[in-house]
Design a protein around this motif. Sequence first.
Motif, PDB file in Angstrom:
ATOM      1  N   ARG A  37       0.837  -1.210   0.000  1.00  0.00           N
ATOM      2  CA  ARG A  37       0.000   0.000   0.000  1.00  0.00           C
ATOM      3  C   ARG A  37       0.870   1.257   0.000  1.00  0.00           C
ATOM      4  O   ARG A  37       0.499   2.273  -0.602  1.00  0.00           O
ATOM      5  CB  ARG A  37      -0.924   0.007   1.208  1.00  0.00           C
ATOM      6  N   LYS A  47       1.061   6.831  -6.849  1.00  0.00           N
ATOM      7  CA  LYS A  47       0.044   7.876  -7.002  1.00  0.00           C
ATOM      8  C   LYS A  47       0.605   9.267  -6.670  1.00  0.00           C
ATOM      9  O   LYS A  47      -0.143  10.235  -6.630  1.00  0.00           O
ATOM     10  CB  LYS A  47      -1.133   7.574  -6.055  1.00  0.00           C
ATOM     11  N   ARG A  77      -8.493   5.957   2.536  1.00  0.00           N
ATOM     12  CA  ARG A  77      -8.979   6.355   1.213  1.00  0.00           C
ATOM     13  C   ARG A  77      -7.882   6.256   0.156  1.00  0.00           C
ATOM     14  O   ARG A  77      -8.069   5.646  -0.906  1.00  0.00           O
ATOM     15  CB  ARG A  77      -9.520   7.777   1.289  1.00  0.00           C
ATOM     16  N   GLU A  78      -6.723   6.854   0.405  1.00  0.00           N
ATOM     17  CA  GLU A  78      -5.667   6.917  -0.601  1.00  0.00           C
ATOM     18  C   GLU A  78      -4.977   5.580  -0.810  1.00  0.00           C
ATOM     19  O   GLU A  78      -4.416   5.326  -1.876  1.00  0.00           O
ATOM     20  CB  GLU A  78      -4.640   7.989  -0.225  1.00  0.00           C
ATOM     21  N   GLU A  97      -6.662   2.998  -0.945  1.00  0.00           N
ATOM     22  CA  GLU A  97      -7.713   2.299  -1.694  1.00  0.00           C
ATOM     23  C   GLU A  97      -8.141   1.016  -0.995  1.00  0.00           C
ATOM     24  O   GLU A  97      -8.291  -0.046  -1.606  1.00  0.00           O
ATOM     25  CB  GLU A  97      -7.254   2.030  -3.134  1.00  0.00           C
ATOM     26  N   GLU A 132     -10.649  -1.482   0.716  1.00  0.00           N
ATOM     27  CA  GLU A 132     -12.027  -1.836   0.362  1.00  0.00           C
ATOM     28  C   GLU A 132     -13.001  -1.448   1.464  1.00  0.00           C
ATOM     29  O   GLU A 132     -14.121  -1.019   1.193  1.00  0.00           O
ATOM     30  CB  GLU A 132     -12.102  -3.340   0.096  1.00  0.00           C
TER      31      GLU A 132
END
Length: 550
Positions: free
Chosen positions: A108, A115, A244-245, A247, A249
């Motif tokens: 992550r 990103k 959130r960043e 991602e 679930e």
Amino acid sequence: MNDKPISSNFIRNIVIADLESGKHKEIITRFPPEPNGYLHIGHAKSITLNFELADEFNGRTHLRFDDTNPTKEEVEYVESIKEDVKWLGFQWEALYFASDYFEEMYNRAVLLIKKEKAYVCDLSVDEIRQYRGTLTEPGKESPYRNRTIEENLDLFERMRKGEFKDGEKVLRAKIDMTSPNVNMRDPVIYRISHTSHHNTGDKWCIYPMYSFAHPLEDAIEGITHSICTLEFEDQRPLYDWFVRECEMEHQPQQIEFARLNLTNTVMSKRKLKKFVDENIVDGWDDPRMPTISGLRRKGYTPDAIKSFCRAIGVAKNNSVVDEQMLEHFVREDLKLKVPRVMAVIRPLKVVITNYLEGQVEWLDAENNSENPELGERKIPFSREIYIESDDFMEEPPKKYFRLFPGNEVRLKNAYFIKCNEVIKDDQGNVVELRCTYDPETKSGTGFTGRKVKGTIHWVEASNAMPAEIRLYEPLILDDEEEEGDTFLDNVNPNSLEILQGYVEPNMKEAMPQDKFQFFRHGYFNVDTKYTTKDRLVFNRIVSLKSSFKI
């Protein structure tokens, strides 16, 4: 839902609303201690809240160790925490470790780099602190903030491979150095630490920071309500940002409540560890410590602690609870459960001159006048007994109804005795009393003759069991916790008093953790650490009364 009554609070109301709206079909909570010390009474509040909340709504609670800092964590702490949770009467649905998810967390973090939401930074710890700004001034960007994705990926992988020294590089989230919330100013999410981990060994030399790991753990486990204390309120935006960043679930909901603060009690694990390291106490389970293991050794019961935690409630504002409130629930839990016996903790010898020498008489005594189900016991009586030294005064004040020259008192469960002679040593200290008894005044025979105003307890001398009695006072004299190590200046030098006394002979079979009420002295517990087959040691749990009112 279960039928177990639980008082309403704002967290429970949130859970009810989430179930009624269909937001959640099942409630999953967690208790997530860091294994860097022993649990204390404050953790008991969190444990009770998380487990009973899930239990009320037929949900689940996980026990998870947030073991992201191997420099401070030990297997000893892991095992003690599991023991404490079980002792309180709770059973976790699943047992997890943050270290179970290290690979997932690494992936992550790589995602954040791709990103352009994370970067490798070469600033030192002090430089990062200087760049961070203040509550009134914005921070400034690191000169390494705009490294390329490729460079960051390469450096982060090399960090993992162990190519850099501790502190040489960190991975930081790229958020906003001008944010009014300093937690959002590019926080560190990975640091280098060439330290063996209790769970993963030497597999890793980079470790996630708690603020990064914790929300991911909650999300991975499907936690619905991430309940924590108020000091994490300002970190909630960061918690949500990571979920959130990265991602994830699942989106857990962080909810903060007021931590437990007790008068005359230190609640910082770092400070409690200082007590242990400085030998101010004899370990994490010292009965003067607010640790769960200390309270257990002292004689507190799980039911009393849980009743206390329910009674103080769940609030949004910090406050300080009087420690006497906790003691109140201990008394309430013990008063009908334990036998009431006689113990002399500061003995004074009494010779009953008109009692037949060598004779031992066995008298009846009830074990608890408020609970007949505890039955009766036999206690010996003979020519020589011990009484409390403060139950005698040679020159008493007015309205002193205990023993003094020429006065008569009742020995509990036995006879009236009258003091006739006082024996002193060369220093003038009273060492023995000579008394006579009235054989017509035996308890339980329906004697209705003259009255006496005083009743004192005693222990027959020839059969008495020698016992070490430990009396405790608060370890800290001041309610205010000082910064640094100055809190040690508030340590009470009289927090422990050790006395050599006597108890009834029927207590020779007492086992560690057996509990009794000693007349006039309070509730006592057989110590688990110092009691042996040849040494009986009692810890005073609480005194008989307090001024606290519920």
